[in-house]
Design a protein around this motif. Structure first.
Motif, PDB file in Angstrom:
ATOM      1  N   HIS A  74       0.831  -1.206   0.000  1.00 12.47           N
ATOM      2  CA  HIS A  74       0.000   0.000   0.000  1.00 12.47           C
ATOM      3  C   HIS A  74       0.865   1.256   0.000  1.00 12.47           C
ATOM      4  CE1 HIS A  74      -4.066  -1.753   0.373  1.00 12.47           C
ATOM      5  NE2 HIS A  74      -3.395  -2.769   0.883  1.00 12.47           N
ATOM      6  N   ALA A  75       1.987   1.234   0.708  1.00 12.56           N
ATOM      7  CA  ALA A  75       2.876   2.400   0.739  1.00 12.56           C
ATOM      8  C   ALA A  75       3.437   2.717  -0.644  1.00 12.56           C
ATOM      9  CB  ALA A  75       4.010   2.176   1.736  1.00 12.56           C
ATOM     10  N   VAL A  76       3.732   1.678  -1.425  1.00 14.26           N
ATOM     11  CA  VAL A  76       4.205   1.910  -2.802  1.00 14.26           C
ATOM     12  C   VAL A  76       3.119   2.619  -3.606  1.00 14.26           C
ATOM     13  CG1 VAL A  76       4.905   0.795  -4.974  1.00 14.26           C
ATOM     14  CG2 VAL A  76       5.851  -0.008  -2.792  1.00 14.26           C
ATOM     15  N   LEU A  77       1.882   2.175  -3.441  1.00 19.71           N
ATOM     16  CA  LEU A  77       0.772   2.850  -4.137  1.00 19.71           C
ATOM     17  C   LEU A  77       0.671   4.311  -3.711  1.00 19.71           C
ATOM     18  CD1 LEU A  77      -2.183   0.317  -4.168  1.00 19.71           C
ATOM     19  CD2 LEU A  77      -0.798   1.087  -6.076  1.00 19.71           C
ATOM     20  N   TYR A  78       0.813   4.562  -2.418  1.00 17.03           N
ATOM     21  CA  TYR A  78       0.729   5.938  -1.929  1.00 17.03           C
ATOM     22  C   TYR A  78       1.808   6.793  -2.579  1.00 17.03           C
ATOM     23  CZ  TYR A  78      -1.751   3.457   1.892  1.00 17.03           C
ATOM     24  OH  TYR A  78      -2.567   2.654   2.629  1.00 17.03           O
ATOM     25  N   ASP A  79       3.016   6.238  -2.689  1.00 15.55           N
ATOM     26  CA  ASP A  79       4.110   6.973  -3.323  1.00 15.55           C
ATOM     27  C   ASP A  79       3.816   7.257  -4.797  1.00 15.55           C
ATOM     28  OD1 ASP A  79       5.556   7.034  -0.972  1.00 15.55           O
ATOM     29  OD2 ASP A  79       6.859   5.345  -1.518  1.00 15.55           O
ATOM     30  N   CYS A  80       3.149   6.318  -5.456  1.00 15.45           N
ATOM     31  CA  CYS A  80       2.826   6.499  -6.885  1.00 15.45           C
ATOM     32  C   CYS A  80       1.914   7.699  -7.114  1.00 15.45           C
ATOM     33  CB  CYS A  80       2.143   5.253  -7.442  1.00 15.45           C
ATOM     34  SG  CYS A  80       3.215   3.819  -7.568  1.00 15.45           S
ATOM     35  N   SER A  81       1.144   8.064  -6.124  1.00 19.80           N
ATOM     36  CA  SER A  81       0.209   9.187  -6.289  1.00 19.80           C
ATOM     37  C   SER A  81       0.943  10.515  -6.422  1.00 19.80           C
ATOM     38  CB  SER A  81      -0.759   9.256  -5.100  1.00 19.80           C
ATOM     39  OG  SER A  81      -0.093   9.753  -3.941  1.00 19.80           O
ATOM     40  N   ARG A  82       2.182  10.541  -5.905  1.00 16.27           N
ATOM     41  CA  ARG A  82       2.983  11.775  -5.901  1.00 16.27           C
ATOM     42  C   ARG A  82       2.259  12.906  -5.164  1.00 16.27           C
ATOM     43  NH1 ARG A  82       4.790  11.333 -12.152  1.00 16.27           N
ATOM     44  NH2 ARG A  82       5.732   9.305 -11.973  1.00 16.27           N
ATOM     45  N   ASN A  83       1.428  12.510  -4.208  1.00 17.03           N
ATOM     46  CA  ASN A  83       0.680  13.465  -3.394  1.00 17.03           C
ATOM     47  C   ASN A  83       1.038  13.183  -1.930  1.00 17.03           C
ATOM     48  OD1 ASN A  83      -1.334  14.638  -1.729  1.00 17.03           O
ATOM     49  ND2 ASN A  83      -2.770  14.669  -3.451  1.00 17.03           N
ATOM     50  N   GLN A  84       1.968  13.967  -1.408  1.00 24.11           N
ATOM     51  CA  GLN A  84       2.503  13.708  -0.072  1.00 24.11           C
ATOM     52  C   GLN A  84       1.445  13.795   1.024  1.00 24.11           C
ATOM     53  OE1 GLN A  84       5.619  12.465   0.520  1.00 24.11           O
ATOM     54  NE2 GLN A  84       4.694  12.119   2.516  1.00 24.11           N
ATOM     55  N   ARG A  85       0.524  14.728   0.895  1.00 26.56           N
ATOM     56  CA  ARG A  85      -0.527  14.853   1.923  1.00 26.56           C
ATOM     57  C   ARG A  85      -1.424  13.618   1.947  1.00 26.56           C
ATOM     58  NH1 ARG A  85       0.569  19.965   0.315  1.00 26.56           N
ATOM     59  NH2 ARG A  85       0.825  21.511   1.955  1.00 26.56           N
ATOM     60  N   MET A  86      -1.815  13.153   0.763  1.00 24.46           N
ATOM     61  CA  MET A  86      -2.651  11.958   0.693  1.00 24.46           C
ATOM     62  C   MET A  86      -1.874  10.755   1.238  1.00 24.46           C
ATOM     63  SD  MET A  86      -5.001  10.428  -2.405  1.00 24.46           S
ATOM     64  CE  MET A  86      -3.769  10.565  -3.683  1.00 24.46           C
TER      65      MET A  86
END
Length: 158
Positions: A74-86
């Motif tokens: 899930h953390a990899v997916l979060y990084d893919c968003s390139r949205n640090q707040r999200m």
């Protein structure tokens, strides 16, 4: 901390779980949609390695290791968003849910399904199909929410 009694970890309530997933599901679904547009080959390769490793372990998998691998997925997916707040919000929500999962040994029962669902999400990401990645993430988190609640409800005396 209780004086002369030590430290205690509070158990999340049913309301806590409902609130966490109420926030997490639409936010992480959006993250999956955005990730499908922005994901890079090295990120896909990492997700593939995580999925293959955990699916390959089957019944011999360590629940603790598998839960850590799922958090990494899930953390990899979060990084893919390139949205640090999200990403920051989602990591916090993920950590809150992780507290619940490690309290119940029956978490193991859902790990096989979790990695099948993760593999399908990776397929959608590879196809850069944002709508499908979003749909699959909603389905994955809804199943996780129901599974978590099913573990809590009997012990909550409800």
């Amino acid at each position: 901390m209780v004086p002369k009694r030590g430290s205690f970890v509070s158990r999340p309530t049913v309301e806590d779980i409902l609130e966490i997933y109420q926030i997490r599901t639409p936010l992480e679904a959006t993250c999956a949609r955005v990730a499908a547009e922005l994901i890079e080959e090295d990120q896909l390769a990492l997700l593939d390695r995580l999925v293959r490793a955990e699916q390959g372990r089957g019944p011999a998998r360590s629940p603790d290791r598998s839960l850590r691998a799922a958090a990494q997925f899930h953390a990899v997916l979060y990084d893919c968003s390139r949205n640090q707040r999200m990403a920051t919000l989602l990591v916090d929500l993920q950590n809150q849910v992780h507290r619940v999962r490690v309290l119940w040994p029956s978490t193991v029962a859902r790990l096989n399904d979790t990695w099948v669902e993760h593999a399908r999400i990776v397929d959608a990401l590879r196809a850069h199909d944002g709508a499908e990645a979003e749909r699959l993430m909603i389905d994955h988190l809804e199943k996780a929410r129901l599974s978590t609640l099913n573990r809590i409800l009997p012990s909550a005396g409800i």
